[in-house]
Design an enzyme around this catalytic site. Structure first.
Site, mmCIF file in Angstrom:
data_model
loop_
_atom_site.group_PDB
_atom_site.id
_atom_site.type_symbol
_atom_site.label_atom_id
_atom_site.label_comp_id
_atom_site.label_asym_id
_atom_site.label_seq_id
_atom_site.Cartn_x
_atom_site.Cartn_y
_atom_site.Cartn_z
ATOM 1 N N HIS A 308 0.680 -1.012 0.157
ATOM 2 C CA HIS A 308 -0.071 -0.276 0.139
ATOM 3 C C HIS A 308 0.854 1.520 -0.082
ATOM 4 C CE1 HIS A 308 -3.200 2.890 0.512
ATOM 5 N NE2 HIS A 308 -4.507 1.768 0.737
ATOM 6 N N ASP A 366 -8.255 -5.310 0.246
ATOM 7 C CA ASP A 366 -8.612 -6.660 -1.031
ATOM 8 C C ASP A 366 -8.065 -7.812 -0.455
ATOM 9 O OD1 ASP A 366 -10.205 -4.324 -2.532
ATOM 10 O OD2 ASP A 366 -7.579 -3.834 -3.296
#
Ligand code: CMC
Length: 431
Positions: A308, A366
């Site tokens: 991320h 996710d």
């Protein structure tokens, strides 16, 4: 803008420029470079905005090192456990948790806008049946501006409010219709006696030939998925919505731009890509092969659902999502789901690998969401549309904040030009 407490000094060619610094309520201090070009005649260079704050905001705060996500100050894990999606929508949009009367009023306003203009059904029929539901959503959400003219004047606070409610209310209907269209089933109209998540599940899975009773376990899990994706400060799709809106474009068109940005596999499209990757791996014995590929500089493959831009620690949403995946699959009696087993083992092996540790790559939101959505009966192509439904509140809360900001300027980045300098046009016969 916060009070200036410190200044940064920048020296260029022996001349010193003082740049004011702002202290946020949380997070690192910010150097204000707005007057830099006027004073020093230079730009700053930051592709991908890794060190640039594009706005001030009071909505969401992320501490990437701690793995903390706060909406209006409230931690995401508390909201996921104790609140529900529409209450979080109220919090993001208006800044405070609602009283019972405020919540009831908000829910009833959202509920009253769940249907879409009947003529919009013809729009759906113009798409190919095998269209990706995200392609349909980009088009249909943009087309809302052709049907709801009475809420496109962004200078009118009342129209902004109506547009916000319409977007929250109609997005599940549009996503469910996109799904129904691609599988060749009749559209299901919304039912206003159901809560937000149950209504969405019903519009996706009910058929006129049968009675459909919403499973409360699935409805709670759906609501939690909506809540966990509600907002994430200045991510790519939110920044897209802000940039599009900075020109004064209407909110429906700007949210369509946000949906387009979300679709990419580095952003919202990662949930579809992640489940497809886990299914491709198939069995735990193949995990080392995929980890080796993710580490290989000559292979473009990346572990989807890992890494991320902001989190350099566990994504707090991934923790809740993992727990939710365990609960939902157990309650559905499919706790031995092979994809979940592969996901857990992949997570374990990646976290133990120095490559991922050194680069601070952890599972993101996710990684586990697709496993829950698949267990609910959604095809992978619906994962990103569900993310879009959830993130709509983030987009419009940030849009609303931006439009009300007296400092609003059209977003217009500068560039480091590396092209040809002035040259004379050459007639075609001389080339
Ligand atoms: N697998 C393997 N290596 C990775 C991964 C990954 N998933 N993510 C980052 N890296 C490596 C990357 O190769 C780079 O290595 P090096 O420094 O040697 O060149 C380093 O880690 C830093 O990566 P980056 O691409 O410079 O970092 P970024 O902040 O630009 O990208 C990201 C962030 C999310 C796009 C990226 O981690 C990624 O592509 N992850 C997979 C896609 C994904 O799961 N996206 C969902 C994000 S969360 C939900 C959302 O935002 O919608």
């Amino acid at each position: 803008m916060s009070e200036v407490k410190r200044v940064a000094k920048l020296e260029i060619d022996g001349k010193t420029y003082e740049l004011p610094m702002h202290s946020p309520t949380a997070g690192p201090d910010v150097i204000d470079i707005r007057k830099l070009y006027a004073d020093a005649g230079v730009f700053t260079y930051d592709p991908g905005y890794t060190s640039t704050a594009s706005c001030d905001s009071t909505i969401t705060f992320i501490d990437g090192d701690k793995g903390e996500l706060l909406h209006r100050g409230y931690p995401i894990d508390q909201l996921a456990e104790k609140s529900h999606y529409l209450e979080v929508c109220y919090l993001l949009l208006y800044g405070e948790l609602p009283s019972p009367a405020q919540l009831e009023d908000f829910e009833s306003r959202v509920t009253n806008h769940t249907m879409i203009h009947e003529q919009m059904h013809f729009l759906f029929r113009g798409f190919r049946r095998d269209a990706h539901p995200m392609a349909i959503m980009v088009g249909v959400v943009g087309a809302l501006s052709a049907f709801y003219h009475d809420s496109t004047d962004i200078a009118d606070p009342w129209q902004r409010e109506v547009a916000s409610i319409r977007l929250i209310a109609k997005m599940p209907t549009i996503a469910a219709m996109a799904f129904k269209y691609t599988i060749g089933q009749p559209f299901e109209y919304p039912r206003n006696d159901l809560d937000y998540a149950s209504n969405f599940l019903r519009m996706c899975f009910a058929v006129p030939a049968e009675n459909y009773v919403v499973n409360p376990i699935l409805s709670r899990a759906m609501d939690r998925i909506f809540t966990l994706h509600a907002d994430h400060e200045q991510n790519a799709s939110t920044s897209t919505v802000r940039l599009a809106s900075s020109s004064g474009a209407n909110p429906f068109a700007c949210v369509a731009a946000g949906i387009a940005c979300l679709w990419g596999p580095a952003h919202g499209g990662a949930n579809q890509a992640c489940l497809e990757m886990l299914q491709e791996i198939g069995t735990p014995d193949r995990i080392p092969e995929y980890i080796a590929r993710a580490k290989d500089k000559d292979d473009p493959f990346r572990l989807m659902g890992f890494g991320h831009r902001v989190y350099k620690n566990f994504d707090p949403r991934a923790k809740v999502m993992k727990q939710s995946a365990d609960e939902v699959l157990e309650l559905l009696g499919v706790e031995n789901n092979p994809t979940l087993q592969v996901a857990k083992e992949l997570e374990r092996q990646a976290l133990a690998d120095p490559y991922f540790a050194e680069k601070k790559l952890f599972p993101n939101v996710d990684f586990y969401s697709g496993i829950i959505l698949e267990a609910m009966g959604f095809p992978t192509s619906m994962f990103t549309p569900i993310f879009a439904v959830s993130r709509t509140i983030g987009w419009i809360s940030q849009w609303k904040e931006m439009i009300a900001d007296p400092q609003l300027k059209i977003g217009r980045p500068r560039q480091l030009y590396k092209g040809a300098t002035l040259r004379d046009y050459v007639d075609i016969e001389k080339r």
